[in-house]
Design a protein around this motif. Structure first.
Motif, PDB file in Angstrom:
ATOM      1  N   ALA A  18     -10.441  -8.704   6.504  1.00 41.29           N
ATOM      2  CA  ALA A  18      -9.245  -7.874   6.783  1.00 41.29           C
ATOM      3  C   ALA A  18      -9.087  -7.929   8.369  1.00 41.29           C
ATOM      4  O   ALA A  18      -8.065  -7.740   9.057  1.00 41.29           O
ATOM      5  N   GLN A  19     -10.289  -8.324   9.178  1.00 40.92           N
ATOM      6  CA  GLN A  19     -10.130  -8.379  10.460  1.00 40.92           C
ATOM      7  C   GLN A  19      -9.627  -9.653  11.155  1.00 40.92           C
ATOM      8  O   GLN A  19      -9.256  -9.583  12.112  1.00 40.92           O
ATOM      9  N   ALA A  20      -9.715 -10.557  10.072  1.00 41.66           N
ATOM     10  CA  ALA A  20      -9.263 -11.788  10.633  1.00 41.66           C
ATOM     11  C   ALA A  20      -7.962 -12.539   9.646  1.00 41.66           C
ATOM     12  O   ALA A  20      -7.229 -13.404  10.349  1.00 41.66           O
ATOM     13  N   ASP A  21      -7.582 -11.604   8.653  1.00 40.48           N
ATOM     14  CA  ASP A  21      -6.492 -12.268   7.753  1.00 40.48           C
ATOM     15  C   ASP A  21      -5.387 -11.061   7.844  1.00 40.48           C
ATOM     16  O   ASP A  21      -5.875 -10.097   7.013  1.00 40.48           O
ATOM     17  N   THR A  22      -4.390 -11.331   8.015  1.00 38.45           N
ATOM     18  CA  THR A  22      -3.354 -10.220   8.249  1.00 38.45           C
ATOM     19  C   THR A  22      -2.832  -9.822   6.609  1.00 38.45           C
ATOM     20  O   THR A  22      -2.597  -8.865   6.539  1.00 38.45           O
ATOM     21  N   GLU A  23      -2.971 -10.897   5.866  1.00 34.36           N
ATOM     22  CA  GLU A  23      -2.320 -10.498   4.479  1.00 34.36           C
ATOM     23  C   GLU A  23      -3.851  -9.737   3.727  1.00 34.36           C
ATOM     24  O   GLU A  23      -3.612  -8.766   2.737  1.00 34.36           O
ATOM     25  N   VAL A  24      -5.008 -10.185   4.070  1.00 33.27           N
ATOM     26  CA  VAL A  24      -5.993  -9.510   3.336  1.00 33.27           C
ATOM     27  C   VAL A  24      -6.176  -7.938   4.023  1.00 33.27           C
ATOM     28  O   VAL A  24      -6.332  -7.225   3.470  1.00 33.27           O
ATOM     29  N   ALA A  25      -5.884  -7.853   5.380  1.00 33.13           N
ATOM     30  CA  ALA A  25      -5.739  -6.551   6.032  1.00 33.13           C
ATOM     31  C   ALA A  25      -4.622  -5.734   5.281  1.00 33.13           C
ATOM     32  O   ALA A  25      -5.114  -4.296   5.130  1.00 33.13           O
ATOM     33  N   ALA A  26      -3.423  -6.288   4.890  1.00 30.17           N
ATOM     34  CA  ALA A  26      -2.413  -5.470   4.421  1.00 30.17           C
ATOM     35  C   ALA A  26      -3.074  -5.036   2.882  1.00 30.17           C
ATOM     36  O   ALA A  26      -2.869  -3.818   2.388  1.00 30.17           O
ATOM     37  N   LEU A  27      -3.784  -5.973   2.122  1.00 27.67           N
ATOM     38  CA  LEU A  27      -4.340  -5.692   0.824  1.00 27.67           C
ATOM     39  C   LEU A  27      -5.368  -4.363   0.939  1.00 27.67           C
ATOM     40  O   LEU A  27      -5.644  -3.621   0.010  1.00 27.67           O
ATOM     41  N   TRP A  28      -6.151  -4.660   2.146  1.00 30.33           N
ATOM     42  CA  TRP A  28      -7.098  -3.563   2.396  1.00 30.33           C
ATOM     43  C   TRP A  28      -6.756  -2.215   2.247  1.00 30.33           C
ATOM     44  O   TRP A  28      -7.183  -1.391   1.956  1.00 30.33           O
TER      45      TRP A  28
END
Length: 208
Positions: free
Chosen positions: A122-132
């Motif tokens: 989530a620190q490097a990927d905005t899509e993963v950050a949104a999912l987190w």
């Protein structure tokens, strides 16, 4: 360009289908990411674990990044599903507390290695950050709505604002789930302990 769009549309439609092959790839990917970590994991590792060809992988996913995002969404859905307690009377706060706590702790313990990776990515990927963010917030807010309903109906007297209670219960569940992941034998006691504390925060007297 049209051919590329058509191929993407076909693959996207297949992504949405719950096929055994896609499920097997997702399970394999979760195993590989948990074992190797995000960076070292490869598509070859995932297809080997799933015992399918590389071509089969690309039928359902465009990249390692995409399959990881789909896994993160699957974990989010598992936590939302933990609050669906089929067969339990939703007017019985005790039964709902125990069933939802048990399901949440089990889901968190099962997916703990992946959750750690999701938090890192989530620190490097905005899509993963949104999912987190969704993984952290959606179950809590859904839980808060349930607490508000109980309070409005006079069947609970929360010790704090419903959202605060939901966050506290979620935090306790996460901590006990982490303990359970390392000591599966502690699961039953963890569920009992969190349920008792949850009912206290909810302002519902425990069964005698």
């Amino acid at each position: 360009m049209a051919r590329t769009h058509k191929a993407w549309a076909t693959r996207t439609a297949r992504d949405r289908s719950d096929t055994p092959a896609r499920g097997r790839l997702l399970d394999a990917a979760e195993t590989v990411f948990a074992r190797r970590g995000y960076g070292p994991a490869t598509i070859a590792d995932i297809t080997a674990q799933a015992e399918v060809s590389r071509a089969s992988f690309y039928v359902y996913f465009a990249s390692k990044e995409e399959v990881f995002r789909v896994l993160a969404a699957r974990v989010r859905d598992a936590f939302l599903a933990a609050q669906d307690v089929p067969g339990v009377d939703l007017d019985d706060a005790h039964a709902v507390a125990e069933a939802s706590t048990a399901a949440f702790i089990a889901a968190y313990a099962e997916h703990l290695p992946l959750l750690r990776l999701v938090e890192q990515q989530a620190q490097a990927d905005t899509e993963v950050a949104a999912l987190w963010q969704e993984i952290q917030e959606r179950p809590v807010r859904r839980h808060a709505r349930y607490i508000r309903r109980l309070a409005a109906e006079g069947r609970a007297a929360p010790v704090a604002e419903p959202l605060a209670v939901a966050r506290a219960v979620g935090g306790m569940s996460v901590q006990f789930a982490r303990l359970t992941a390392g000591r599966p034998s502690a699961y039953s006691k963890a569920v009992r302990d969190v349920t008792v504390m949850y009912l206290h925060l909810l302002g519902v007297a425990p069964h005698r």
